[in-house]
Design a protein around this motif. Structure first.
Motif, PDB file in Angstrom:
ATOM      1  N   THR A 230       0.825  -1.204   0.000  1.00  0.00           N
ATOM      2  CA  THR A 230       0.000   0.000   0.000  1.00  0.00           C
ATOM      3  C   THR A 230       0.856   1.250   0.000  1.00  0.00           C
ATOM      4  N   ALA A 231       1.872   1.259   0.846  1.00  0.00           N
ATOM      5  CA  ALA A 231       2.769   2.411   0.891  1.00  0.00           C
ATOM      6  C   ALA A 231       3.514   2.582  -0.429  1.00  0.00           C
ATOM      7  N   ALA A 232       3.972   1.466  -1.021  1.00  0.00           N
ATOM      8  CA  ALA A 232       4.672   1.552  -2.298  1.00  0.00           C
ATOM      9  C   ALA A 232       3.765   2.085  -3.391  1.00  0.00           C
ATOM     10  N   SER A 233       2.517   1.604  -3.418  1.00  0.00           N
ATOM     11  CA  SER A 233       1.572   2.098  -4.413  1.00  0.00           C
ATOM     12  C   SER A 233       1.297   3.585  -4.228  1.00  0.00           C
ATOM     13  N   ALA A 234       1.220   4.040  -2.970  1.00  0.00           N
ATOM     14  CA  ALA A 234       0.992   5.458  -2.706  1.00  0.00           C
ATOM     15  C   ALA A 234       2.154   6.316  -3.183  1.00  0.00           C
ATOM     16  N   LEU A 235       3.361   5.723  -3.241  1.00  0.00           N
ATOM     17  CA  LEU A 235       4.525   6.445  -3.731  1.00  0.00           C
ATOM     18  C   LEU A 235       4.651   6.386  -5.250  1.00  0.00           C
TER      19      LEU A 235
END
Length: 339
Positions: A230-235
């Motif tokens: 999720t964090a990677a996708s947000a970045l």
């Protein structure tokens, strides 16, 4: 120490390790013999005013020891890089390059050609076996759930494929191996670079140069995976596409390395952890420094394997396991103490 300082130190240690490892053996050689042989074969000996080496020392350096040492360095560097990538993608500190069943698949391919007597096809069969294991693992992981490749499903799929391939390897050995074939298969399964040639250097070194360099340049992407999908996708990271690409890259590199050295364990597991203690978890530093550490580690492990019990020689996988298991236990204990 800053990352450039560690990188410079690692490069110096690696070069010194290669030179010293070539000089160690039943016949005494010196760094000068290595220098004369290398410069002569590279065609720069006359320009540097180097005296041509004698025939016997030159043959020992150029035809026997140097290809073996360079192959060990390439295999160690590649496995360490693959270990870093696998631990990041799966968010599993116990992950190593063989997690997707690649080692078992390569072992199955190698066992099949060894019992058939087609030793010349050993590297090809090992690479094909590793690739087939990768395809089976990724297909099983993708088919077992929705939403692409989840780390947990990928690990479980790799374990299933690895166990199946290991069972098939055992069946092939039990049913078909005869005489010295048992010894040949066992030596390969434990990992060895004893038969390395300049072809081995070209395959392992070329794979590390192309695939290993590409993987080592993904530090910022792997940093984004640290805190989850999720964090990677947000970045802005296309998570599934990047995971598929990196897993395939790791598998291809591991398959190429295993085809030349057999299954050498613990390099891709303990070296990333050891380097993290020095430079932290930033992948842009961790990846290249792990490659340098892995190369030096396997060079010295192979040197111990061929010299400790002269004239007998151990598979290098025994040495890496004997060193790696206590070191990994110490790392776990140190992490427990910090927690």
């Amino acid at each position: 120490m800053r990352t450039p300082a560690w990188a410079a130190l690692g490069a110096v240690v690696l070069v010194a390790s290669v030179v010293l490892a070539v000089t160690i053996g039943p016949a005494a050689l010196g760094p000068g013999d290595v220098w004369r042989s290398v410069t002569t074969h590279l065609g720069v000996g006359d320009l540097l005013g180097v005296t041509p080496p004698d025939r016997l020392p030159d043959a020992m350096v150029w035809q026997l020891r140097l290809p073996r040492v360079l192959t060990a360095a390439a295999v160690g560097a590649g496995l360490a890089v693959c270990g870093v990538v696998m631990q990041s993608l799966t968010r599993n500190p116990l992950a190593d390059p063989y997690l997707l069943g690649l080692s078992s698949g390569a072992s199955l391919g190698a066992a099949c050609v060894l019992v058939l007597g087609a030793t010349v096809l050993l590297p090809v069969a090992a690479f094909v076996g590793a690739t087939a294991a990768l395809v089976a693992t990724l297909a099983l992981a993708a088919a077992s759930g929705r939403g692409g490749l989840a780390p947990a499903r990928t690990v479980l799929a790799g374990l299933a494929v690895g166990q199946l391939a290991a069972a098939a390897t055992s069946f092939v050995i039990f049913w078909s191996a005869k005489g010295d074939q048992y010894r040949e298969i066992l030596s390969w399964l434990m990992g060895s670079v004893a038969g390395a040639t300049w072809t081995s250097v070209a395959i392992a070194g070329g794979a590390v140069l192309v695939l290993g360099t590409a993987l080592a340049c993904t530090g910022s992407l792997l940093d984004a995976f640290t805190f989850g999908d999720t964090a990677a996708s947000a970045l802005g990271v296309p998570v599934q596409r990047v995971r598929w690409t990196l897993l395939v890259g790791v598998a291809l590199l591991t398959g190429a390395l295993v085809s030349q050295s057999g299954s050498v364990g613990f390099v891709g597991l303990i070296l990333p952890h050891a380097v993290r203690l020095l430079v932290g978890a930033r992948h842009r530093a961790l990846l290249p420094l792990s490659a340098l550490a892995g190369a030096s580690f396997l060079v010295w492990a192979d040197t111990l394997a061929r010299t400790v019990f002269e004239p007998r020689e151990l598979p290098v996988g025994i040495v890496t396991a004997a060193i790696g298991a206590p070191v990994f236990a110490a790392l776990l204990w140190k992490g427990r103490a910090r927690a």
